[in-house]
Motif scaffolding. Structure first.
Motif, PDB file in Angstrom:
ATOM      1  N   ALA A   1       0.833  -1.204   0.000  1.00 47.49           N
ATOM      2  CA  ALA A   1       0.000   0.000   0.000  1.00 47.49           C
ATOM      3  C   ALA A   1       0.869   1.257   0.000  1.00 47.49           C
ATOM      4  O   ALA A   1       0.567   2.235  -0.680  1.00 47.49           O
ATOM      5  N   HIS A   2       1.969   1.212   0.773  1.00 51.57           N
ATOM      6  CA  HIS A   2       2.838   2.390   0.848  1.00 51.57           C
ATOM      7  C   HIS A   2       3.753   2.505  -0.372  1.00 51.57           C
ATOM      8  O   HIS A   2       4.271   3.576  -0.661  1.00 51.57           O
ATOM      9  N   GLY A   3       4.008   1.375  -1.026  1.00 55.99           N
ATOM     10  CA  GLY A   3       4.912   1.418  -2.180  1.00 55.99           C
ATOM     11  C   GLY A   3       6.375   1.455  -1.804  1.00 55.99           C
ATOM     12  O   GLY A   3       7.218   1.850  -2.593  1.00 55.99           O
ATOM     13  N   HIS A   4       6.691   1.053  -0.565  1.00 57.96           N
ATOM     14  CA  HIS A   4       8.091   0.959  -0.163  1.00 57.96           C
ATOM     15  C   HIS A   4       8.262  -0.088   0.928  1.00 57.96           C
ATOM     16  O   HIS A   4       7.281  -0.559   1.504  1.00 57.96           O
ATOM     17  N   VAL A   5       9.521  -0.419   1.200  1.00 56.23           N
ATOM     18  CA  VAL A   5       9.835  -1.473   2.146  1.00 56.23           C
ATOM     19  C   VAL A   5       9.924  -0.919   3.563  1.00 56.23           C
ATOM     20  O   VAL A   5      10.426   0.181   3.775  1.00 56.23           O
ATOM     21  N   HIS A   6       9.418  -1.675   4.520  1.00 51.68           N
ATOM     22  CA  HIS A   6       9.569  -1.306   5.937  1.00 51.68           C
ATOM     23  C   HIS A   6      10.644  -2.183   6.575  1.00 51.68           C
ATOM     24  O   HIS A   6      10.978  -3.242   6.057  1.00 51.68           O
ATOM     25  N   GLY A   7      11.148  -1.755   7.704  1.00 53.40           N
ATOM     26  CA  GLY A   7      12.103  -2.570   8.443  1.00 53.40           C
ATOM     27  C   GLY A   7      13.516  -2.432   7.928  1.00 53.40           C
ATOM     28  O   GLY A   7      13.832  -1.495   7.201  1.00 53.40           O
TER      29      GLY A   7
ATOM     30  N   HIS B   1      11.863   3.469   7.879  1.00 49.82           N
ATOM     31  CA  HIS B   1      11.486   3.198   9.264  1.00 49.82           C
ATOM     32  C   HIS B   1      10.432   4.190   9.688  1.00 49.82           C
ATOM     33  O   HIS B   1      10.703   5.361   9.807  1.00 49.82           O
ATOM     34  N   HIS B   2       9.215   3.706   9.812  1.00 51.87           N
ATOM     35  CA  HIS B   2       8.170   4.585  10.344  1.00 51.87           C
ATOM     36  C   HIS B   2       6.933   3.767  10.676  1.00 51.87           C
ATOM     37  O   HIS B   2       6.910   2.570  10.432  1.00 51.87           O
TER      38      HIS B   2
HETATM   39 ZN   LIG Z   1       5.490   2.988   4.782  1.00 49.05          ZN
END
Ligand SMILES: [Zn+2]
Length: 158
Positions: free
Chosen positions: A146-152, A157-158
Motif C-alpha cells: 500500500a505504501h509502495g516501499h519497504v519497511h524494516g 522506518h516509520h
Molecule cells: Zn510505509
C-alpha cells in the motif's frame, strides 16, 4: 497480486574501477520489486537471481541514471549569487530549498561573470558495474504494498 521484497548487498564501481558506493558493512539494500526503486538495469538482473547468488552486473548509462542532458546544464550570471559567497567548482545548490525532489545543481565552472550549473544526476552518462549478492526474497506485506516501499531493515522506518 503479490509483490516481492528483495534485499541485496552491492558494491558499485565506475568504469575505471573506483568504488563509488557499497552496502557492505551495513544492512543490505531492500526494495519493492516492480516499483522503480532501483535503476532498471540492476532490477532486471536481480529478478533473475536466487538467494545466495552472486553476480557482476554491468549496467549501461541508459539503464542506470540516463545520459547527460544538455538542457539540464545552465549558465547563471554571477550576480545572482550573493557577492560575498565564495562559489567554487563542486558546490551544490538546490534552487528550491523547500522541494526535496528538485534536482541538485553542481557548479562545473565559475568565473567573474557566470556560474555554470549541472543538474544531471552525478552518475548520469556513466556505465556502472555492480557486484551483487542476493540476501533475501520475501513477500511484501499488505502495508508495504500500500505504501509502495519497504519497511524494516534496509527500508523506511516509520
Ligand atoms: Zn510505509
Amino acid at each position: 497480486m503479490s509483490t516481492n521484497v528483495i534485499a541485496f548487498h552491492y558494491t558499485l564501481t565506475d568504469n575505471s574501477g573506483t568504488v563509488l558506493d557499497s552496502s557492505r558493512g551495513a544492512e543490505p539494500l531492500a526494495f519493492l520489486a516492480g516499483h522503480s526503486q532501483i535503476i532498471p538495469g540492476l532490477e532486471l538482473a536481480l529478478l533473475e537471481m536466487k538467494v545466495g547468488d552472486k553476480k557482476k552486473v554491468h549496467v549501461l548509462a541508459k539503464d542506470a541514471y540516463g545520459e547527460k542532458e544538455e538542457d539540464r546544464m545552465m549558465s547563471v550570471p554571477r550576480t545572482q549569487f550573493p557577492k560575498d559567497l565564495d562559489v567554487k567548482i563542486g558546490d551544490r545548490f538546490r534552487p528550491d530549498a523547500n522541494d526535496h525532489h528538485a534536482p541538485v545543481f553542481v557548479v562545473t565552472s565559475v568565473n567573474d561573470k557566470e556560474v555554470v550549473l549541472d543538474g544531471n544526476h552525478p552518475l548520469a552518462g556513466k556505465d556502472l558495474d555492480f557486484d551483487v549478492e542476493l540476501m533475501e526474497i520475501r513477500l511484501a506485506t499488505e502495508e508495504e504494498q500500500a505504501h509502495g516501499h519497504v519497511h524494516g531493515a534496509g527500508g523506511h522506518h516509520h
